[in-house]
Design an enzyme around this catalytic site. Structure first.
Site, PDB file in Angstrom:
ATOM      1  N   HIS A 145       0.822  -1.212   0.000  1.00 29.35           N
ATOM      2  CA  HIS A 145       0.000   0.000   0.000  1.00 29.35           C
ATOM      3  C   HIS A 145       0.861   1.271   0.000  1.00 29.35           C
ATOM      4  CE1 HIS A 145      -4.024  -1.541   0.339  1.00 29.35           C
ATOM      5  NE2 HIS A 145      -3.722  -2.300   1.379  1.00 29.35           N
ATOM      6  N   CYS A 243       0.477   2.189  -5.322  1.00 30.52           N
ATOM      7  CA  CYS A 243      -0.365   3.217  -5.935  1.00 30.52           C
ATOM      8  C   CYS A 243       0.407   4.528  -6.090  1.00 30.52           C
ATOM      9  CB  CYS A 243      -1.614   3.462  -5.094  1.00 30.52           C
ATOM     10  SG  CYS A 243      -2.771   2.076  -5.084  1.00 30.52           S
TER      11      CYS A 243
END
Length: 269
Positions: A145, A243
């Site tokens: 993440h 991301c």
């Protein structure tokens, strides 16, 4: 008027509760990883048992003898015992990236939203794509993440700066089978789940050398800068993915090739 004020107050309260929950989750995640890092062994145990008896001083190496080297399996044994989904440890100097790496082949993306103890967590744990076979696949893809507090794989975005890359050309990724140092080949941004993006996650094993060459060529084509490093069929790659928020469904991707099987000097988890 009163109804609007009540709604605003309710939204404010909800936001406060969610913020407190996020802070608590962040603290718990950081503490959990610190606890795991303490389980990493840096030196082999010398006080072994011999035929049921404590080892004697003469059984230990003298000051003139080189200290025995620890294996990766020994270094990370305690962590693997706690959860056998543990497959390795990833570390990049001067970043927050210093984490265990998991793999759940029967439950893809499980660690996207679960912690090391398999409890729900927004932070998750870095994990290997389910169809990658460590030590066998040409490309091992690792996800993490991009958290707002800078944890997990957020610091991969530091590689957007060529100056940062120049000071951090190597990545340490150890597995239970051995230590590994990887040299960055390419840094690029792309879009996931879009016809406009590069599906880097589909390349795991080359059916022929040309497949490997095509993958490296595409990575180089998209690269933010030239590292001067390439890879050829037979090299083992890792691809780190997180991301990236400059566009919808953006991804920051780092591709690196294995160059050494020895641990870094002073390379602690």
């Amino acid at each position: 008027m009163i109804a609007g004020a009540a709604l605003f107050a309710a939204l404010l309260l909800f936001s406060g509760v969610m913020l407190c929950r996020e802070i608590k989750d962040s603290q718990q995640s950081a503490q959990a990883f610190e606890t795991l890092a303490k389980l990493v062994v840096d030196k082999p145990k010398l006080d072994i048992q011999l035929d049921g008896e404590a080892s004697r001083p003469e059984d230990k190496p003298s000051a003139d003898e080189p200290a025995p080297e620890i294996t990766a399996a020994e270094k990370y044994a305690a962590i693997h015992e706690k959860n056998n989904d543990f497959v390795g440890w990833l570390r990049i100097e001067d970043t927050n990236i210093n984490y265990p790496v998991m793999q759940s082949t029967d439950n893809p993306n499980f660690y996207l939203k679960h912690n090391f103890d398999k409890e729900y967590s927004n932070y998750g744990v870095p994990y290997v794509q389910e169809n990658c076979e460590l030590g066998v696949s040409d490309n091992t893809i690792i996800y993490g993440h991009h958290m707002d507090d800078g944890s997990m794989f957020a610091d991969l975005c530091k590689y957007e700066s060529e100056d940062f890359y120049r000071e951090h050309k190597t990545i340490q990724f150890d597995t239970m089978d051995g230590f590994g140092k990887y040299e960055v080949v390419a840094v690029f941004k792309t879009v996931a789940y879009s016809n406009e993006g590069f599906p880097y996650f589909l390349f795991v094993k080359a059916d022929k050398p040309e497949d490997f060459d095509d993958f490296i060529a595409k990575c180089k084509e998209l690269a933010l800068y030239d590292t001067g490093v390439t890879a050829e069929y037979g090299d083992k790659l890792i691809t780190l993915s997180t991301c990236e928020y400059s566009r919808d469904n953006g991804r920051m991707v780092i591709v690196a090739k294995k160059t050494e099987s020895a641990p870094e000097v002073g390379g602690d988890a």
